[in-house]
Write an enzyme that holds these catalytic residues in place. Structure first.
Site, PDB file in Angstrom:
ATOM      1  N   GLY A  14     115.246  90.839 103.689  1.00 33.04           N
ATOM      2  CA  GLY A  14     114.753  90.393 102.377  1.00 33.04           C
ATOM      3  C   GLY A  14     115.852  89.658 101.616  1.00 33.04           C
ATOM      4  N   ARG A  75     112.871  88.193 109.097  1.00 33.25           N
ATOM      5  CA  ARG A  75     112.966  89.478 109.800  1.00 33.25           C
ATOM      6  C   ARG A  75     112.565  89.153 111.232  1.00 33.25           C
ATOM      7  NH1 ARG A  75     113.415  93.022 105.452  1.00 33.25           N
ATOM      8  NH2 ARG A  75     112.138  92.555 103.636  1.00 33.25           N
ATOM      9  N   ASP A 106     119.944  97.007 105.283  1.00 31.37           N
ATOM     10  CA  ASP A 106     119.982  98.035 106.301  1.00 31.37           C
ATOM     11  C   ASP A 106     119.590  97.554 107.720  1.00 31.37           C
ATOM     12  OD1 ASP A 106     119.926 100.834 106.805  1.00 31.37           O
ATOM     13  OD2 ASP A 106     117.730 100.684 106.865  1.00 31.37           O
ATOM     14  N   THR A 129     121.082  93.194  99.377  1.00 34.55           N
ATOM     15  CA  THR A 129     119.734  93.765  99.210  1.00 34.55           C
ATOM     16  C   THR A 129     119.573  94.240  97.777  1.00 34.55           C
ATOM     17  OG1 THR A 129     118.278  95.631  99.761  1.00 34.55           O
ATOM     18  CG2 THR A 129     120.606  95.969 100.182  1.00 34.55           C
ATOM     19  N   ASP A 131     117.877  96.710  97.018  1.00 30.56           N
ATOM     20  CA  ASP A 131     117.564  98.143  97.052  1.00 30.56           C
ATOM     21  C   ASP A 131     118.750  99.065  96.727  1.00 30.56           C
ATOM     22  OD1 ASP A 131     115.077  97.302  97.893  1.00 30.56           O
ATOM     23  OD2 ASP A 131     115.479  97.678 100.025  1.00 30.56           O
ATOM     24  N   ASP A 133     120.673 100.520  98.753  1.00 21.23           N
ATOM     25  CA  ASP A 133     120.545 101.733  99.571  1.00 21.23           C
ATOM     26  C   ASP A 133     121.555 101.810 100.720  1.00 21.23           C
ATOM     27  OD1 ASP A 133     119.479  99.613 100.948  1.00 21.23           O
ATOM     28  OD2 ASP A 133     117.674 100.648 101.611  1.00 21.23           O
ATOM     29  N   ARG A 175     112.257 100.143  98.738  1.00 21.79           N
ATOM     30  CA  ARG A 175     111.895 100.687 100.058  1.00 21.79           C
ATOM     31  C   ARG A 175     111.855 102.213  99.980  1.00 21.79           C
ATOM     32  NH1 ARG A 175     111.429  97.684 104.675  1.00 21.79           N
ATOM     33  NH2 ARG A 175     112.641  95.987 103.821  1.00 21.79           N
TER      34      ARG A 175
HETATM   35  O1  F6P Z   1     114.595  95.446 101.206  1.00 19.36           O
HETATM   36  C1  F6P Z   1     114.234  94.611 100.157  1.00 19.36           C
HETATM   37  C2  F6P Z   1     112.760  94.727  99.872  1.00 19.36           C
HETATM   38  O2  F6P Z   1     112.460  93.903  98.749  1.00 19.36           O
HETATM   39  C3  F6P Z   1     112.246  96.151  99.619  1.00 19.36           C
HETATM   40  O3  F6P Z   1     112.525  96.611  98.325  1.00 19.36           O
HETATM   41  C4  F6P Z   1     110.784  95.986  99.911  1.00 19.36           C
HETATM   42  O4  F6P Z   1     110.205  97.199 100.295  1.00 19.36           O
HETATM   43  C5  F6P Z   1     110.763  94.991 101.039  1.00 19.36           C
HETATM   44  O5  F6P Z   1     111.998  94.280 100.970  1.00 19.36           O
HETATM   45  C6  F6P Z   1     109.632  94.013 101.007  1.00 19.36           C
HETATM   46  O6  F6P Z   1     109.704  93.217 102.131  1.00 19.36           O
HETATM   47  P1  F6P Z   1     108.880  91.877 102.339  1.00 19.36           P
HETATM   48  O7  F6P Z   1     109.415  90.842 101.414  1.00 19.36           O
HETATM   49  O8  F6P Z   1     109.120  91.524 103.764  1.00 19.36           O
HETATM   50  O9  F6P Z   1     107.461  92.211 102.034  1.00 19.36           O
END
Ligand code: F6P
Length: 326
Positions: A14, A75, A106, A129, A131, A133, A175
């Site tokens: 992300g 991803r 992560d 990130t 997050d 985390d 997340r």
């Molecule tokens: O890891 C960053 C994040 O924004 C999380 O907070 C969230 O759960 C996820 O990515 C969303 O992913 P995507 O943009 O692939 O839907």
């Protein structure tokens, strides 16, 4: 160890505000120290499909203030297979890339650890990130901007919540971590944060209502961390409608709003320091470490530790929020 001449740079997972500032810092520090830099587009996918270009200082001009990532991100499922990683390694070698800097969260750092182990490549990670985390760093790049965005949004929702005397559940990202929800709640003066770290210990919703959280207020705002463990804002609102029908409940899911926007000064400075530190780490012969900040000092955190998934929340902050919401 073979001398590093060329550093490959990618962003993965992300996106997070401040990634561009990190790209700029890595590129310019690397060139300053005599390395060549190659920008790899679309994360690990670009390493497999050979989307790699030479990066000069001009490639990173005028980007420090932009959200997102000029290198794009993805991803990549293929990179999770041994065949995909072999292909990535072959492409990397064909460009004479000797070391990688990976900016991501992560999943991206787990991929880096796997890749580095299989092919004996020096890799340095930057925690990118929203997050927050990753273990071993007090802050990740993008977290402060996302927190400010959450605060901005909640301030606006509060106006309508109080006009209509409603209870709002506002779902934020993270997340499986509650950092954005907890600190977002403190910054915006919310009544509570429902976070996965304590969801298994206490029924946070029941506790909130039993403590009479609206005794002295006509509206309430509760931040909810997205996570199957908290039940999400929708799940909690459903519960309130059934169990406490006296409340007029609404839900707002902030979603990808939280990932965009111009990075805050704090994120730009963090990304710049960390980007420069990634180049220092490679110069010092470090490998398979993430750059972290601990008590405002730059630290090297081995990948294994960084991705352990058990970064603790600060229980004093949980207590502060509880005390301030009477
Ligand atoms: O890891 C960053 C994040 O924004 C999380 O907070 C969230 O759960 C996820 O990515 C969303 O992913 P995507 O943009 O692939 O839907």
């Amino acid at each position: 160890m073979a001398k590093i001449k060329t550093i490959g740079l990618l962003t993965s997972g992300g996106d997070a505000p401040g990634m561009n500032a990190a790209i700029r810092a890595v590129t310019r520090s690397a060139i300053y120290s005599g390395f060549k830099v190659k920008g790899i587009y679309r994360g690990y996918r670009g390493l497999i499909t050979d989307e790699i270009v030479d990066f000069k200082t001009q490639n990173v001009s005028n980007i420090v203030h932009h959200g997102g990532t000029i290198l794009k991100t993805a991803r990549c499922k293929e990179f999770t297979t041994p065949e995909g990683r072999q292909q990535a390694y072959d492409v990397m070698r064909s460009h004479e890339i000797d070391a990688l800097v990976v900016i991501g969260g992560d999943g991206s750092l787990s991929g880096a650890r796997e890749f580095a182990g299989e092919f004996d490549i020096p890799i340095v990670g930057l925690p990118g990130t929203i997050d927050n985390d990753l273990y071993g760093t007090d802050h990740t790049i993008g977290y402060d901007t996302a927190l400010n965005t959450i605060m901005w949004c909640v301030d606006r929702i509060r106006d309508t919540a109080s006009s209509h005397e409603r209870l709002f559940f506002i779902e934020v990202m993270g997340r499986n971590a509650g950092f954005l929800a907890l600190n977002g709640a403190i910054a915006s003066g919310a009544e509570a944060a429902i976070i996965p770290e304590i969801s298994t210990e206490v029924d946070q919703l029941a506790e909130l209502i039993q403590n009479g959280f609206r005794k002295s207020k006509n509206s309430s705002i509760v931040l909810v961390a997205e996570s199957p463990i908290t039940g999400g804002a929708m799940g909690l609102a459903e519960r309130v409608r059934k169990e406490y029908p006296q409340y007029d409940v609404r839900v707002t899911i902030l979603g990808h709003l939280q990932r965009g926007g111009s990075p805050t000064a704090q994120d730009r400075i963090l990304a710049s320091r960390m980007g420069a530190a990634a180049v220092d780490a490679l110069l010092e012969g470090q490998r398979n470490v993430m750059i972290g900040d601990a008590n405002d000092e730059i630290v090297y955190v081995p990948f294994n530790k960084a991705i352990k998934k058990d970064k603790p929340i600060d229980h004093d902050l949980v207590d502060t929020l509880r005390r301030l919401s009477i």
